[in-house]
Design a protein around this motif. Structure first.
Motif, PDB file in Angstrom:
ATOM      1  N   ARG A 170       0.867  -1.187   0.000  1.00 23.48           N
ATOM      2  CA  ARG A 170       0.000   0.000   0.000  1.00 23.48           C
ATOM      3  C   ARG A 170       0.900   1.233   0.000  1.00 23.48           C
ATOM      4  NH1 ARG A 170      -4.495   0.665   4.581  1.00 23.48           N
ATOM      5  NH2 ARG A 170      -2.677   0.062   5.752  1.00 23.48           N
TER       6      ARG A 170
ATOM      7  N   LYS B  19      -0.371  -1.819  -9.169  1.00 17.56           N
ATOM      8  CA  LYS B  19      -1.470  -2.692  -9.585  1.00 17.56           C
ATOM      9  C   LYS B  19      -0.931  -4.027 -10.104  1.00 17.56           C
ATOM     10  CE  LYS B  19      -5.767  -2.650 -12.104  1.00 17.56           C
ATOM     11  NZ  LYS B  19      -6.692  -1.910 -12.932  1.00 17.56           N
TER      12      LYS B  19
ATOM     13  N   GLN C 276      -1.670  -1.389  -4.012  1.00 18.48           N
ATOM     14  CA  GLN C 276      -2.494  -0.230  -4.346  1.00 18.48           C
ATOM     15  C   GLN C 276      -1.750   1.071  -4.096  1.00 18.48           C
ATOM     16  OE1 GLN C 276      -5.920   0.691  -1.870  1.00 18.48           O
ATOM     17  NE2 GLN C 276      -5.196  -0.698  -0.280  1.00 18.48           N
TER      18      GLN C 276
END
Length: 113
Positions: free
Chosen positions: A46, A73, A78
């Motif tokens: 993340r 991705k 993310q």
């Protein structure tokens, strides 16, 4: 104002970069992209970019955001953008990338998602 990036590791899989200055074409943008990519390649799932300190974003800066988004991705991670200012948000809306890139109003919302 020169582009700067300050890294904060929230936990082993979460990295927050607080960006300040102008995200414009040039060597400094490449250096910052490399710094962010290196951190992302170090087990980050993340990646959060705090854009509240970004004064201006040109097409090169937008390109960097899209490259980072794509790289995260591909790895199953993310990328989230936090608190872009009005000028930056205008660019994201004008280019319709606001419908692709997840944008949160603050860091707490980004961490909760």
């Amino acid at each position: 104002m020169i582009l700067e990036a300050e890294l904060e590791r929230i936990d082993p899989i979460t990295a927050v970069f607080r960006l300040t200055g102008r995200m414009t074409l040039g060597m400094r943008l490449r250096e910052i992209e490399s710094k962010i990519s290196d951190a992302a390649n170090d087990g980050v799932e993340r990646l959060i970019l705090d854009l509240s300190g970004i004064d201006y974003l040109d097409s090169a800066g937008l390109g960097v955001l899209m490259i980072l988004y794509g790289n995260m991705k591909i790895r199953g991670g993310q990328l989230r953008l936090v608190a872009p200012g009005a000028k930056v948000l205008d660019v994201l809306k004008l280019t319709h990338t606001d419908s692709i890139l997840p944008i949160d109003p603050n860091l707490e919302a980004a961490l909760a998602s």
